[in-house]
Design a protein around this motif. Sequence first.
Motif, short mmCIF file in Angstrom:
data_model
loop_
_atom_site.label_atom_id
_atom_site.label_comp_id
_atom_site.label_asym_id
_atom_site.label_seq_id
_atom_site.Cartn_x
_atom_site.Cartn_y
_atom_site.Cartn_z
N ARG A 34 -21.09 8.38 -5.72
CA ARG A 34 -19.68 8.76 -5.60
C ARG A 34 -18.89 8.21 -6.78
O ARG A 34 -19.26 7.18 -7.35
CB ARG A 34 -19.11 8.17 -4.30
CG ARG A 34 -19.32 8.97 -3.03
CD ARG A 34 -20.73 9.29 -2.71
NE ARG A 34 -20.90 9.86 -1.38
CZ ARG A 34 -21.94 10.57 -1.00
NH1 ARG A 34 -22.91 10.84 -1.85
NH2 ARG A 34 -22.03 11.04 0.22
N HIS A 74 -26.63 11.15 2.10
CA HIS A 74 -27.16 9.81 2.43
C HIS A 74 -26.57 9.37 3.75
O HIS A 74 -25.72 10.06 4.33
CB HIS A 74 -26.86 8.81 1.30
CG HIS A 74 -25.41 8.46 1.12
ND1 HIS A 74 -24.91 7.98 -0.07
CD2 HIS A 74 -24.34 8.51 1.96
CE1 HIS A 74 -23.61 7.74 0.06
NE2 HIS A 74 -23.24 8.06 1.29
N HIS A 113 -25.55 5.51 6.10
CA HIS A 113 -25.43 4.04 6.08
C HIS A 113 -24.84 3.55 7.38
O HIS A 113 -24.24 4.32 8.14
CB HIS A 113 -24.59 3.58 4.88
CG HIS A 113 -23.44 4.48 4.52
ND1 HIS A 113 -22.33 4.62 5.32
CD2 HIS A 113 -23.25 5.31 3.46
CE1 HIS A 113 -21.49 5.47 4.75
NE2 HIS A 113 -22.03 5.92 3.62
N ARG A 170 -12.64 10.15 5.86
CA ARG A 170 -11.89 10.67 4.70
C ARG A 170 -10.54 11.15 5.20
O ARG A 170 -10.47 11.85 6.22
CB ARG A 170 -12.57 11.87 4.04
CG ARG A 170 -14.05 12.00 4.27
CD ARG A 170 -14.90 11.36 3.21
NE ARG A 170 -16.20 11.03 3.77
CZ ARG A 170 -16.88 9.95 3.41
NH1 ARG A 170 -16.39 9.11 2.53
NH2 ARG A 170 -18.06 9.70 3.95
N HIS A 213 -24.39 12.44 5.40
CA HIS A 213 -23.22 13.14 4.87
C HIS A 213 -23.33 13.43 3.38
O HIS A 213 -23.86 12.62 2.62
CB HIS A 213 -21.93 12.36 5.15
CG HIS A 213 -21.97 10.94 4.69
ND1 HIS A 213 -22.66 9.96 5.36
CD2 HIS A 213 -21.38 10.31 3.64
CE1 HIS A 213 -22.52 8.81 4.74
NE2 HIS A 213 -21.74 8.98 3.68
FE FE2 Z 1 -21.45 7.49 2.23
#
Ligand code: FE2
Length: 358
Positions: A73, A107, A109, A115, A148
């Motif tokens: 990102r 990925h 986590h 968002r 996501h």
């Molecule tokens: Fe992420």
Amino acid sequence: MAEQHTMVDEAARRALKEDLAKFNCRVQQPDDAPLFTRTPQSAMQTVHWKWSDLKPLLDRLGKQLALEPGGNRRTLRLHNPGLPYGTTHTFWGSIQVILPGEIAGNHRHTANAFRFIMKGGGAMTTVNGERYPMNEGDLVLTPSMMWHDHEYHGDSPMVWLDVLDISLMRAMNATFFEPAGALQQQVDTVPDSSWRRYGSGLMSPPGECPRGSMNPLLAYPRAIAQAALEQAAGLPADPFDDVVLEYRNPTNGGPAMSTMGMRLQTLRPGVHTQARRHTGSKLYYVMQGRGTTIVDGRTYDWSAGDFLAINPWAWHEHLNRSSGDAQLFQVNDFPAMSALGYYFEEALTDNGGHQKLL
Ligand code: FE2
Ligand code: GTQ
């Protein structure tokens, strides 16, 4: 006599230190910080980020930083100078910049993420196979361990606020991160089923039993949040927040995420709220209007696009200085605090007294 006793005790404590250390034990030492403080003390500072400063920095990030292959990102972190990392001591707020044609790869986590779209629109995010459009004012959730990826095909850079409970996750020593084999996920046949099932907030298909306290809804579009806020404006004003609503799990009324709380509020023209302090921290994003927040006696004059992070147990009150409504989006760590029994709040009364609220 008492003084002498203290000195003897101090000497005994120092003398014990090394012997105890051999056995991985210790007693409180005279120069150790006290076990408790009377009220919450935090290294976190109140911080105000101005849109006029952020905008050129975001433009620079977009021009100068690549999206590394493999789905990294491009983010501008709102860093609290009082802390080793994070915006507050529990979560990280970052502004993600995505350029036309980019894919931020798949990925997952342990950190919970969401968002909140600041400017522009047209990007898509896919969360565990469900694909949602991201447009200004929308909130999209990425709960813990859900896959996501994001994709954008607009014609100018797009920015949104990402918030992740990274500091809390690290404090709990619970970090997992897993990159996916493929850049993007397969999208489900019904690409937005959580929204189709639960998005009205009022009705949902009969017979379905959402899993425990987990929120099955992933997307909270702007139009519905704004309509709810307009309806709520007909209620008596909240003394601390004027008009304020919490994003909720529509199936059990709990917060939308297990650790972080999200709220939307309107401060009407002329409003000056009552001061309050609470445990936990929060970050405001100014969506519209101009005003002032007074935090422990210091004034922060904000306008659209600004961010303000408020540290635990700081007195704060809000003023709307614009002729129209001011609107704030807020993220806090109250759900985590409440779940642990650590959430407390106090109001400042007219005569300067402190009134316990929770
Ligand atoms: Fe992420
Ligand atoms: O979009 O998945 O700001 O994984 C930090 C970590 C965004 C993301 C961040 C992330 C993401």
